[in-house]
Design an enzyme around this catalytic site. Structure first.
Site, PDB file in Angstrom:
ATOM      1  N   HIS A   1      12.531  26.006  -4.828  1.00 19.11           N
ATOM      2  CA  HIS A   1      13.092  25.421  -6.054  1.00 19.11           C
ATOM      3  C   HIS A   1      12.793  26.299  -7.270  1.00 19.11           C
ATOM      4  O   HIS A   1      11.727  26.901  -7.363  1.00 19.11           O
ATOM      5  CB  HIS A   1      12.474  24.031  -6.253  1.00 19.11           C
ATOM      6  CG  HIS A   1      13.091  23.249  -7.374  1.00 19.11           C
ATOM      7  ND1 HIS A   1      12.518  23.175  -8.611  1.00 19.11           N
ATOM      8  CD2 HIS A   1      14.235  22.526  -7.432  1.00 19.11           C
ATOM      9  CE1 HIS A   1      13.274  22.412  -9.390  1.00 19.11           C
ATOM     10  NE2 HIS A   1      14.325  22.003  -8.701  1.00 19.11           N
TER      11      HIS A   1
ATOM     12  N   SER B   1      17.752  15.569   8.412  1.00 16.08           N
ATOM     13  CA  SER B   1      18.008  15.700   6.972  1.00 16.08           C
ATOM     14  C   SER B   1      19.084  14.751   6.478  1.00 16.08           C
ATOM     15  O   SER B   1      20.021  14.428   7.197  1.00 16.08           O
ATOM     16  CB  SER B   1      18.458  17.122   6.650  1.00 16.08           C
ATOM     17  OG  SER B   1      17.388  17.996   6.793  1.00 16.08           O
TER      18      SER B   1
HETATM   19  C1  PLP Z   1      13.963  18.215  -7.224  1.00 10.97           C
HETATM   20  C2  PLP Z   1      13.072  19.242  -6.709  1.00 10.97           C
HETATM   21  C3  PLP Z   1      12.026  19.763  -7.479  1.00 10.97           C
HETATM   22  C4  PLP Z   1      11.828  19.413  -8.916  1.00 10.97           C
HETATM   23  O1  PLP Z   1      11.570  18.102  -9.102  1.00 10.97           O
HETATM   24  P1  PLP Z   1      11.844  17.402 -10.518  1.00 10.97           P
HETATM   25  O2  PLP Z   1      11.380  16.032 -10.235  1.00 10.97           O
HETATM   26  O3  PLP Z   1      13.302  17.542 -10.788  1.00 10.97           O
HETATM   27  O4  PLP Z   1      11.010  18.106 -11.533  1.00 10.97           O
HETATM   28  C5  PLP Z   1      11.179  20.685  -6.903  1.00 10.97           C
HETATM   29  N1  PLP Z   1      11.355  21.087  -5.638  1.00 10.97           N
HETATM   30  C6  PLP Z   1      12.346  20.620  -4.861  1.00 10.97           C
HETATM   31  C7  PLP Z   1      12.463  21.109  -3.454  1.00 10.97           C
HETATM   32  C8  PLP Z   1      13.242  19.686  -5.370  1.00 10.97           C
HETATM   33  O5  PLP Z   1      14.224  19.218  -4.587  1.00 10.97           O
END
Ligand code: PLP
Length: 384
Positions: free
Chosen positions: A123, A324
């Site tokens: 991410h 998934s």
């Molecule tokens: C959504 C997501 C995040 C970030 O989360 P937020 O709650 O939007 O800050 C981080 N890693 C992954 C894999 C995600 O899907």
């Protein structure tokens, strides 16, 4: 107090906003956010200036807080993630991104000279967090399904084995919901005798149901993680974005500093903290329990299978990683992408079958998709 009533036109603006939010909420399939919650019983709590300032596990001076509920939310996830009953700690954050920042922060405090390894499917919050913390890092290749390439990880680690290693694994990548196997990562660290290591598992989306997957993919404390992050507004659902970080108590103790102004320990990233989100999460978890969470997951999984099959039926090459809720497909036409708010990256789009997504919504989406493809054929005058 000298307050005016809202002007007619401003009231109208609020009405319009509400309608537009409702419309947008009812037609998204591309983001991992549940919308089937009803927290109206908690409305009266909006009258209190709740602030969860400080460490939820410490007694502070400020009492307008929901620390007790926050601790119970942390306990629920600690148990779900098979933490040691006497060695866990955590708090409710502003979201998965802050939870990731926290995990990396703990890791860096423990090993200030470490190298961070993360895959290219990680991410976007992670790269920023690593930059904020100023830790050197190396990006590892991903496999076609989005999972980390273990061989590339092993080779890269071998070249840097004199340095402590922080590995950021993902349990449910953003585009393909791929899951990195924490046991396998742990095995590679052991094989190369990298004793100083820390594994943070970013389980923003899939952490909430990872325990119910069959077969399960190793990701939790027993499997070797040192900290795990999740987003609260994704699978569980919340009107305010929020997240949870769970770690080992010992890791937190290293960074704890007493602050006399709040009469608590300054163990969290932000000072003032949202005290309503823990209340929402607590309420949802009390209503669902482990069984309810599992049922939600199985329902989502069934809809995802249905979606995949229906797409294949009309000739769209859709697929999903085992267990998934995310169905991956080739990039959809712009009109369909806009209408259903589908996240798209490169040549790939996806639908995420969160527990509120119904088969009839999937049918409508597929009808739209089939129609647009026909229109495109007409425009070109060719049938491919
Ligand atoms: C959504 C997501 C995040 C970030 O989360 P937020 O709650 O939007 O800050 C981080 N890693 C992954 C894999 C995600 O899907």
């Amino acid at each position: 107090m000298n307050k005016r009533n809202l002007a007619e036109k401003d009231r109208e603006r609020l009405e319009n906003l509400k309608e537009s939010l409702g419309r947008s909420r009812d037609t998204f399939l591309g983001y991992p956010v549940s919308k089937d919650f009803d927290y109206s019983e908690l409305n009266p709590f909006l009258q209190y200036p709740i602030n969860n300032l400080g460490d939820p596990f410490e007694e502070g001076t400020w009492k307008v807080q929901t620390h007790q509920m926050e601790k119970e939310v942390v306990a629920f996830f600690a148990r779900l993630f098979r933490a040691q009953p006497k060695d866990y700690w955590g708090y409710v954050t502003n979201g998965g991104s802050e939870s990731n920042l926290y995990g990396l922060y703990l890791a860096r405090e423990m090993y200030p000279k470490a190298m961070v390894y993360y895959s290219e499917s990680t991410h976007y919050s992670v790269r920023k967090n690593i930059h904020l913390l100023n830790i050197p890092s190396i990006v590892i290749r991903s496999q076609e399904n989005g999972e980390i390439d273990y061989e590339d990880f092993e080779n890269t680690l071998r070249m840097n084995r004199h340095k402590p290693a922080i590995v950021l694994t993902t349990f449910g990548t953003t585009m393909k919901e791929a899951k990195d196997d924490v046991s396998r990562i742990k095995g590679i660290l052991r094989n190369l005798a990298v004793q100083d290591h820390y594994i943070h598992c970013d389980a923003a989306l899939s952490g909430s149901y990872g325990a119910f997957m069959e077969p399960r993919v190793p990701f939790d404390f027993k499997d070797g993680a040192d900290s795990i992050s999740i987003s609260g507004h994704k699978f569980v659902g919340s009107p305010i974005p929020c997240g949870v970080i769970i770690t080992k108590r010992g890791h937190r103790d290293r960074i704890a500093k007493g602050i006399s102004y709040i009469g608590s320990l300054d163990t969290t990233i932000t000072g003032s903290r949202n005290g309503h989100s823990p209340l929402f999460l607590w309420y949802a978890l009390k209503q669902l329990g482990g069984e309810g969470m599992k049922a939600r997951y199985l329902h989502g999984l069934e809809v995802a299978e249905y979606c995949k099959n229906q797409l294949n039926e009309i000739g769209v090459k859709a697929w999903s990683n085992p267990g998934s809720l995310t169905v991956v497909m080739p990039r959809t036409p712009e009109a369909v992408k806009q209408k259903w708010q589908l996240a798209t990256e490169g040549e790939v789009s996806h639908i995420i079958c969160m527990p509120n997504v119904t088969k009839s919504q999937i049918d409508e989406f597929i009808e739209d998709l089939a129609k647009t493809e026909e229109l495109e054929e007409e425009e070109f005058g060719f049938d491919l």
